[in-house]
Enzyme design. Structure first.
Site, short mmCIF file in Angstrom:
data_model
loop_
_atom_site.label_atom_id
_atom_site.label_comp_id
_atom_site.label_asym_id
_atom_site.label_seq_id
_atom_site.Cartn_x
_atom_site.Cartn_y
_atom_site.Cartn_z
N ASP A 157 -2.00 4.67 -2.27
CA ASP A 157 -3.22 4.72 -3.09
C ASP A 157 -3.06 3.79 -4.30
O ASP A 157 -1.95 3.45 -4.70
CB ASP A 157 -3.50 6.15 -3.57
CG ASP A 157 -2.34 6.74 -4.38
OD1 ASP A 157 -1.18 6.55 -3.97
OD2 ASP A 157 -2.59 7.40 -5.41
N GLU A 158 -4.20 3.41 -4.86
CA GLU A 158 -4.26 2.67 -6.12
C GLU A 158 -3.24 1.53 -6.17
O GLU A 158 -2.40 1.45 -7.07
CB GLU A 158 -4.07 3.64 -7.30
CG GLU A 158 -5.19 4.68 -7.34
CD GLU A 158 -5.06 5.71 -8.44
OE1 GLU A 158 -3.94 5.96 -8.91
OE2 GLU A 158 -6.10 6.29 -8.84
N VAL A 159 -3.34 0.64 -5.18
CA VAL A 159 -2.43 -0.52 -5.14
C VAL A 159 -3.00 -1.58 -6.07
O VAL A 159 -3.60 -2.57 -5.63
CB VAL A 159 -2.26 -1.03 -3.69
CG1 VAL A 159 -1.17 -2.10 -3.62
CG2 VAL A 159 -1.91 0.11 -2.75
#
Length: 486
Positions: A156-158
C-alpha cells in the site's frame, strides 16, 4: 444505530472470516497481554489475526539490524501462534515488500535500495538486490509461520514510485508506465511467494490497483497470483462505488477479494481516544457492501487497528483503548447491525455497565484486559491539559500577578505566592499520582520504550508547564542582593 435485521437470529455473518489486525510497528503488546485478549477476540467473533510484525520480528543474519530493541524472540512468536490457535484465531503474517519500508530502508546499510535516495519509504524495484532482500524477509517470517494459508505482502501507499533515477530512465522507454512498474514488482514478489510456498496465497492492499485500467490489470498476471484487500476506513464509505470496484476486480480475474475496515487508528495521527461511532458506521457501511454484492464475493474482512500512520510517526490509540470499539465492530459484523441487544452483549463482554458509542466516556469501570489503561488515558485526555491551562491562562492571580513578564523578571508580590503556589502544588500532586498509576498500568502491557514515548508525548508537556511555574515562583521569592522593581 439499529440493525435492519432481527439480531435475535443467531449469527449469520456476511463475512465468514473476521481477522483482527495487530499493528506492531508501535507500542507492541507483551505476549502476556496477548494471552489475555485473544480469548476476548474469539468470544467477540474474531476467527483470525493479521499480524504486521514490522521491526518486532526476530530477523536473523544480515537482517538482524531490522529488529527493534524489544523484538519478540522466536519462542515468543511460537507462543503467540500457539495462543492464537488455542482460541480459534488463524494467523496471517504481514510483511511490507514495496511501500512503508521505513523500518528497513532507514538503516544506512540498506539505504542504497531506496526508490528516492532521501526517502526511506519505498523500495527501488529495479535492483535485483531489492527482490533478494524481500525474499529473505519473506522466508524468515514464513519459516516461523509454517502452513500459513495466506501471506500479506503489503504494497500500500507506494509513494514516490517512478521518481527515482532508475525509474525515470525506465519510464522513458515506450509503453512503460508507473502502473506497469508497480504491477511488475507485485508480480515478482507474489511469484516468489507462490513458487516457494505453493499452499500460501499472497494478499495485497488494493490502493495501488484501484486506478489501473481493467485491461492492464487483466494482462499483468497479478490477478492470478494475489487476492486484493479493499480497504476503506471512512464512516461515509461509498457503498455503490465499492461494489463497482469489486466488480472491476472480478472482471480482471482476481478469484477472491477481501475487505478491510478499521476499529482504531485511522481518525487522527496523534489520536489518544477511539471515536467508536465513526468505526461503527464504517462497519455498517461494509455490511451494506457485502449485502449488495453476490454472495461470497468477499472472503472476509480485516479489522485494522493502526498503531502508527507509518514507522516514523507518533503513536495513535493504544490497543487497550481501542478494545471497546473492536467489540462493537466485531459484534456488529457478526449480527448484521448494532441493535440494543447487541449493545447489551458488548457491555457484558467488556464488563461495562453502560457503553456510550457517541462519546468518549462510558459510565462505570470496565473489566476487560487493559480497561484500567483506558480509564486513566481518558482522564489524561479530558482533564490534564485543560486543568493546567485553567491555572496558567485563566486564574486571575497567575495572569494578573505572575504573567510571562513577571516570570521572566522573577517578580512576584509576596502575598500572591499564597494564592498561586498551593494551587499549583496541589494540581501537580494530583496528576503525579494519576500518572504513576498510568505508568504502572502501561508497564504491565507494553515495553519500556512505548511507555516512555506515550508519556512523553501526552503527559510531560503539561506537567512541565506546572513544574516551570513552581520553579519560577521559587526563584522569584528567593532572597536576592538588591531589591527588584518593575
Amino acid at each position: 444505530m439499529s440493525s435492519t435485521k432481527n439480531s435475535e437470529m443467531s449469527s449469520s455473518s456476511l463475512f465468514k472470516k473476521r481477522f483482527v489486525h495487530l499493528d506492531l510497528k508501535g507500542a507492541p503488546p507483551k505476549v502476556s497481554y496477548l494471552s489475555e485478549v485473544f480469548p476476548l477476540f474469539h468470544a467477540l467473533g474474531a476467527n483470525g489475526l493479521l499480524v504486521e510484525y514490522e521491526d518486532m520480528f526476530p530477523y536473523e543474519g544480515q537482517l538482524q539490524l531490522l529488529r527493534a530493541k524489544h523484538a519478540y524472540s522466536p519462542s515468543e512468536i511460537n507462543e503467540i501462534l500457539h495462543l492464537a490457535a488455542q482460541h480459534g484465531l488463524e494467523v496471517v503474517p504481514l510483511v511490507q515488500t514495496f511501500g512503508h519500508m521505513e523500518f528497513v530502508l532507514k538503516h544506512q546499510a540498506l539505504a542504497h535500495l531506496r526508490e528516492v535516495a532521501v526517502f526511506p519509504n519505498t523500495l527501488n524495484p529495479h535492483e535485483a538486490e531489492s527482490l533478494a532482500l524481500v525474499g529473505t524477509m519473506v522466508d524468515q517470517v514464513l519459516k516461523l509461520h509454517p502452513g500459513s494459508r495466506w501471506f500479506h505482502m503489503g504494497c500500500d501507499e507506494v509513494y514516490y514510485l517512478g521518481e527515482g533515477e532508475a525509474s525515470r530512465q525506465w519510464l522513458q522507454q515506450e509503453h512503460n508506465t508507473k502502473a506497469k512498474l508497480c504491477l511488475s514488482h507485485m508480480k515478482a514478489v507474489a511469484s516468489y511467494v507462490r513458487g516457494r510456498y505453493p499452499t500460501t496465497t499472497p494478499l495485497v492492499w488494493d490502493d495501488m490497483l484501484r486506478d489501473i485500467p481493467e485491461d492492464q490489470l487483466s494482462v499483468s498476471g497479478v490477478p492470478q497470483l494475489v487476492e486484493p484487500v479493499l480497504w476503506d476506513y471512512r464512516a461515509n464509505l461509498d457503498v455503490q462505488a465499492k461494489a463497482l470496484l469489486m466488480e472491476k476486480y472480478r472482471k480482471c480475474g482476481f478469484p477472491q477479494l477481501w475487505a478491510a475496515s478499521a476499529f482504531k487508528g485511522s481518525t487522527g495521527v496523534s489520536q489518544a481516544l477511539t471515536p467508536i461511532e465513526h468505526h461503527l458506521r464504517n462497519h455498517l457501511q461494509w455490511l451494506q457492501v457485502a449485502a449488495s454484492t453476490p454472495a461470497d464475493s468477499l472472503q472476509g474482512i480485516v479489522l485494522t487497528g493502526w498503531q502508527r500512520y507509518d514507522h516514523l510517526s507518533v503513536l495513535c490509540e493504544l490497543l487497550p483503548v481501542g478494545i471497546p470499539s473492536l467489540a462493537v465492530c466485531l459484534q456488529s459484523l457478526l449480527y448484521g447491525g448494532f441493535a440494543e441487544d447487541i449493545k447489551a452483549r458488548v457491555e457484558n463482554f467488556l464488563g461495562i455497565p453502560s457503553l456510550d458509542v457517541t462519546n468518549f466516556t462510558s459510565e462505570g469501570a470496565a473489566s476487560f484486559p487493559g480497561s484500567d489503561i483506558l480509564a486513566l488515558i481518558t482522564q489524561v485526555s479530558f482533564h490534564l491539559r485543560s486543568s493546567v491551562d485553567a491555572l496558567l491562562e485563566r486564574d486571575r492571580y497567575v495572569t494578573g500577578w505572575f504573567s510571562p513578564y513577571h516570570r521572566r523578571r522573577k517578580l512576584v508580590h509576596p502575598v500572591m505566592l499564597q494564592h498561586i503556589q498551593p494551587q499549583a502544588l496541589s494540581l501537580l500532586a494530583r496528576w503525579d499520582t494519576l500518572v504513576r498509576e498510568l505508568e504502572a498500568a502501561l508497564q504491565r502491557v507494553f515495553y519500556p520504550d512505548a511507555v516512555e514515548e506515550w508519556l512523553e508525548e501526552n503527559v510531560q508537556p503539561s506537567l512541565r508547564r506546572l513544574q516551570d511555574l513552581l520553579q519560577d515562583l521559587h526563584e522569584a521569592t528567593s532572597p536576592t542582593d538588591g531589591a527588584q522593581g518593575p
